[in-house]
Design a protein around this motif. Sequence first.
Motif, PDB file in Angstrom:
ATOM      1  N   THR A   1       0.826  -1.213   0.000  1.00 58.17           N
ATOM      2  CA  THR A   1       0.000   0.000   0.000  1.00 58.17           C
ATOM      3  C   THR A   1       0.859   1.261   0.000  1.00 58.17           C
ATOM      4  OG1 THR A   1      -0.118  -0.033   2.421  1.00 58.17           O
ATOM      5  CG2 THR A   1      -1.872  -1.180   1.222  1.00 58.17           C
ATOM      6  N   ALA A   2       2.100   1.124  -0.401  1.00 64.83           N
ATOM      7  CA  ALA A   2       3.051   2.218  -0.250  1.00 64.83           C
ATOM      8  C   ALA A   2       2.748   3.397  -1.165  1.00 64.83           C
ATOM      9  CB  ALA A   2       4.464   1.715  -0.514  1.00 64.83           C
ATOM     10  N   SER A   3       3.075   4.579  -0.667  1.00 64.92           N
ATOM     11  CA  SER A   3       3.097   5.801  -1.466  1.00 64.92           C
ATOM     12  C   SER A   3       4.479   6.420  -1.290  1.00 64.92           C
ATOM     13  CB  SER A   3       2.020   6.787  -1.001  1.00 64.92           C
ATOM     14  OG  SER A   3       2.395   7.389   0.227  1.00 64.92           O
ATOM     15  N   ILE A   4       4.737   7.493  -1.999  1.00 67.26           N
ATOM     16  CA  ILE A   4       6.047   8.135  -1.891  1.00 67.26           C
ATOM     17  C   ILE A   4       6.307   8.628  -0.465  1.00 67.26           C
ATOM     18  CG2 ILE A   4       6.208   8.761  -4.321  1.00 67.26           C
ATOM     19  CD1 ILE A   4       5.215  11.546  -3.613  1.00 67.26           C
ATOM     20  N   TYR A   5       5.254   8.808   0.322  1.00 64.43           N
ATOM     21  CA  TYR A   5       5.409   9.277   1.698  1.00 64.43           C
ATOM     22  C   TYR A   5       5.859   8.158   2.638  1.00 64.43           C
ATOM     23  CZ  TYR A   5       2.798  13.078  -0.368  1.00 64.43           C
ATOM     24  OH  TYR A   5       2.390  14.098  -1.201  1.00 64.43           O
ATOM     25  N   ASP A   6       5.884   6.923   2.140  1.00 56.29           N
ATOM     26  CA  ASP A   6       6.313   5.786   2.946  1.00 56.29           C
ATOM     27  C   ASP A   6       7.766   5.406   2.666  1.00 56.29           C
ATOM     28  OD1 ASP A   6       3.739   5.301   4.195  1.00 56.29           O
ATOM     29  OD2 ASP A   6       3.073   4.604   2.227  1.00 56.29           O
ATOM     30  N   ILE A   7       8.458   6.193   1.845  1.00 58.73           N
ATOM     31  CA  ILE A   7       9.870   5.938   1.560  1.00 58.73           C
ATOM     32  C   ILE A   7      10.708   6.455   2.733  1.00 58.73           C
ATOM     33  CG2 ILE A   7      11.799   6.424   0.022  1.00 58.73           C
ATOM     34  CD1 ILE A   7       9.734   6.861  -2.220  1.00 58.73           C
ATOM     35  N   VAL A   8      11.472   5.554   3.346  1.00 62.19           N
ATOM     36  CA  VAL A   8      12.293   5.957   4.497  1.00 62.19           C
ATOM     37  C   VAL A   8      13.768   6.083   4.123  1.00 62.19           C
ATOM     38  CG1 VAL A   8      10.701   5.008   6.187  1.00 62.19           C
ATOM     39  CG2 VAL A   8      12.517   3.548   5.273  1.00 62.19           C
ATOM     40  N   ASP A   9      14.158   5.542   2.966  1.00 62.85           N
ATOM     41  CA  ASP A   9      15.543   5.671   2.521  1.00 62.85           C
ATOM     42  C   ASP A   9      15.564   5.722   0.995  1.00 62.85           C
ATOM     43  OD1 ASP A   9      18.294   5.897   2.712  1.00 62.85           O
ATOM     44  OD2 ASP A   9      18.625   3.726   2.819  1.00 62.85           O
ATOM     45  N   ASN A  10      16.242   6.735   0.454  1.00 65.82           N
ATOM     46  CA  ASN A  10      16.278   6.959  -0.990  1.00 65.82           C
ATOM     47  C   ASN A  10      17.699   7.393  -1.365  1.00 65.82           C
ATOM     48  OD1 ASN A  10      15.769   7.621  -3.673  1.00 65.82           O
ATOM     49  ND2 ASN A  10      14.483   9.394  -3.211  1.00 65.82           N
ATOM     50  N   PRO A  11      18.660   6.423  -1.335  1.00 70.00           N
ATOM     51  CA  PRO A  11      20.084   6.763  -1.498  1.00 70.00           C
ATOM     52  C   PRO A  11      20.405   7.526  -2.774  1.00 70.00           C
ATOM     53  CG  PRO A  11      19.813   4.486  -0.792  1.00 70.00           C
ATOM     54  CD  PRO A  11      18.460   4.990  -1.141  1.00 70.00           C
ATOM     55  N   LYS A  12      19.678   7.249  -3.863  1.00 70.68           N
ATOM     56  CA  LYS A  12      19.933   7.939  -5.120  1.00 70.68           C
ATOM     57  C   LYS A  12      19.185   9.275  -5.225  1.00 70.68           C
ATOM     58  CE  LYS A  12      21.088   3.996  -8.143  1.00 70.68           C
ATOM     59  NZ  LYS A  12      22.310   4.568  -8.774  1.00 70.68           N
ATOM     60  N   ASN A  13      18.419   9.597  -4.191  1.00 71.91           N
ATOM     61  CA  ASN A  13      17.630  10.836  -4.187  1.00 71.91           C
ATOM     62  C   ASN A  13      16.753  10.944  -5.442  1.00 71.91           C
ATOM     63  OD1 ASN A  13      18.743  12.048  -1.726  1.00 71.91           O
ATOM     64  ND2 ASN A  13      20.651  12.153  -2.903  1.00 71.91           N
ATOM     65  N   LEU A  14      16.134   9.822  -5.801  1.00 70.17           N
ATOM     66  CA  LEU A  14      15.263   9.829  -6.966  1.00 70.17           C
ATOM     67  C   LEU A  14      14.136  10.841  -6.778  1.00 70.17           C
ATOM     68  CD1 LEU A  14      14.852   5.982  -7.662  1.00 70.17           C
ATOM     69  CD2 LEU A  14      16.479   7.585  -8.696  1.00 70.17           C
ATOM     70  N   GLU A  15      13.843  11.571  -7.844  1.00 66.43           N
ATOM     71  CA  GLU A  15      12.732  12.517  -7.834  1.00 66.43           C
ATOM     72  C   GLU A  15      11.537  11.827  -8.483  1.00 66.43           C
ATOM     73  OE1 GLU A  15      11.323  16.758  -9.844  1.00 66.43           O
ATOM     74  OE2 GLU A  15      13.427  16.114 -10.002  1.00 66.43           O
ATOM     75  N   PHE A  16      10.531  11.508  -7.683  1.00 66.70           N
ATOM     76  CA  PHE A  16       9.382  10.768  -8.189  1.00 66.70           C
ATOM     77  C   PHE A  16       8.352  11.728  -8.782  1.00 66.70           C
ATOM     78  CE2 PHE A  16      11.267   7.822  -5.158  1.00 66.70           C
ATOM     79  CZ  PHE A  16      11.309   6.667  -5.937  1.00 66.70           C
ATOM     80  N   ILE A  17       8.021  11.484 -10.044  1.00 66.53           N
ATOM     81  CA  ILE A  17       7.043  12.301 -10.755  1.00 66.53           C
ATOM     82  C   ILE A  17       5.841  11.409 -11.068  1.00 66.53           C
ATOM     83  CG2 ILE A  17       6.605  13.675 -12.820  1.00 66.53           C
ATOM     84  CD1 ILE A  17       9.651  14.161 -12.950  1.00 66.53           C
ATOM     85  N   GLU A  18       4.712  11.699 -10.440  1.00 66.71           N
ATOM     86  CA  GLU A  18       3.529  10.851 -10.579  1.00 66.71           C
ATOM     87  C   GLU A  18       2.777  11.204 -11.872  1.00 66.71           C
ATOM     88  OE1 GLU A  18       2.105   9.501  -6.315  1.00 66.71           O
ATOM     89  OE2 GLU A  18       2.146  11.684  -6.445  1.00 66.71           O
ATOM     90  N   LEU A  19       2.527  10.183 -12.682  1.00 68.54           N
ATOM     91  CA  LEU A  19       1.919  10.344 -14.008  1.00 68.54           C
ATOM     92  C   LEU A  19       0.808   9.325 -14.194  1.00 68.54           C
ATOM     93  CD1 LEU A  19       5.309  10.486 -15.973  1.00 68.54           C
ATOM     94  CD2 LEU A  19       3.883  12.465 -15.391  1.00 68.54           C
ATOM     95  N   ASP A  20      -0.097   9.613 -15.112  1.00 68.89           N
ATOM     96  CA  ASP A  20      -1.150   8.659 -15.449  1.00 68.89           C
ATOM     97  C   ASP A  20      -0.509   7.408 -16.041  1.00 68.89           C
ATOM     98  OD1 ASP A  20      -4.185   8.180 -16.073  1.00 68.89           O
ATOM     99  OD2 ASP A  20      -3.118   7.694 -17.922  1.00 68.89           O
ATOM    100  N   ALA A  21      -0.867   6.244 -15.499  1.00 66.09           N
ATOM    101  CA  ALA A  21      -0.201   4.997 -15.883  1.00 66.09           C
ATOM    102  C   ALA A  21      -0.262   4.733 -17.382  1.00 66.09           C
ATOM    103  CB  ALA A  21      -0.810   3.824 -15.116  1.00 66.09           C
ATOM    104  N   ALA A  22      -1.397   5.025 -17.990  1.00 69.45           N
ATOM    105  CA  ALA A  22      -1.569   4.748 -19.415  1.00 69.45           C
ATOM    106  C   ALA A  22      -0.726   5.666 -20.295  1.00 69.45           C
ATOM    107  CB  ALA A  22      -3.044   4.867 -19.797  1.00 69.45           C
ATOM    108  N   GLN A  23      -0.351   6.830 -19.749  1.00 70.64           N
ATOM    109  CA  GLN A  23       0.390   7.809 -20.546  1.00 70.64           C
ATOM    110  C   GLN A  23       1.906   7.732 -20.366  1.00 70.64           C
ATOM    111  OE1 GLN A  23      -1.092   9.711 -22.856  1.00 70.64           O
ATOM    112  NE2 GLN A  23      -2.951   8.582 -22.256  1.00 70.64           N
ATOM    113  N   ILE A  24       2.364   6.938 -19.416  1.00 64.80           N
ATOM    114  CA  ILE A  24       3.798   6.907 -19.133  1.00 64.80           C
ATOM    115  C   ILE A  24       4.632   6.480 -20.346  1.00 64.80           C
ATOM    116  CG2 ILE A  24       5.591   5.801 -17.729  1.00 64.80           C
ATOM    117  CD1 ILE A  24       3.729   5.891 -15.374  1.00 64.80           C
ATOM    118  N   PRO A  25       4.215   5.495 -21.156  1.00 62.56           N
ATOM    119  CA  PRO A  25       5.037   5.158 -22.331  1.00 62.56           C
ATOM    120  C   PRO A  25       5.288   6.359 -23.236  1.00 62.56           C
ATOM    121  CG  PRO A  25       3.429   3.444 -21.949  1.00 62.56           C
ATOM    122  CD  PRO A  25       3.077   4.567 -21.021  1.00 62.56           C
TER     123      PRO A  25
END
Length: 272
Positions: free
Chosen positions: A165-189
Amino acid sequence: MKKLGFILSIILLVGVLAACGDDTSDSSTISEDKLVVGVTAGPHEQIVEVAAEVAAENGLDVEVKVFSDYVLPNSALSEGDLDTNSYQHGPFLDQFNEDHETDLVPVGKTILNPMGVYSETYESIEDLPDGAKFGLPNDPTNGGRALFILEEAGIITLEEGKEETASIYDIVDNPKNLEFIELDAAQIPNQLSEVDAAAINTNFALGAGINPKENSILLESTNSPYVNFIVVRAENENDPVIEKFVNAYQSDKVKAFIEEEFQGSVLASWDE
């Protein structure tokens, strides 16, 4: 005479009620020689047709009923119109049981339609640079699924117990400091070139001409909670005929068909 007539009437009424009770108890009985199996159109239908051939070799007749949505196969199973179905993963089943107060249970693993991570720039998930932009599906189910894949690969760490059930707010460690950009699943390609990497569902990847096995830089494993299952009513969980069908599905013939037909876009999950 009136008293005798009254007594006879009571006896008749009790007999009718008992017969009705018998009908109800028989509604969940499964034939030892035939199963009615519900599937959704597409890979699930194709695979169960092959499993039916294996079952027939062992004396079990399997009738396949095809549905065009994701609710009716469970409703039909719960109501006794199906003996079993094969089309859904565990989180979907859990949510259906909760929403509809049903008691449907998984009895055997089937397949995984693996979500993959793709990039037009990098050839490996480890190659992503510090601060890389990562395209994440913006719906809770697929977003959480993508985060679970990244955690399993050691890219991030999620709060314990939040895997499904995770969301970006449940990330406790992100060593690469990834920037998560939320997009519509069908449009990601269509937006893959705008990010460094992104998680894409198999159906959307295939629709865009992307091959999960050949083009992904990280592919979901069959340890995923999103593996699909054969499902039955709880009272039939241990029926020998159900075990017979599960064995037919989880056969070498079915596995070989999956590998040849889908070329890695669908994975047999029962050996993991």
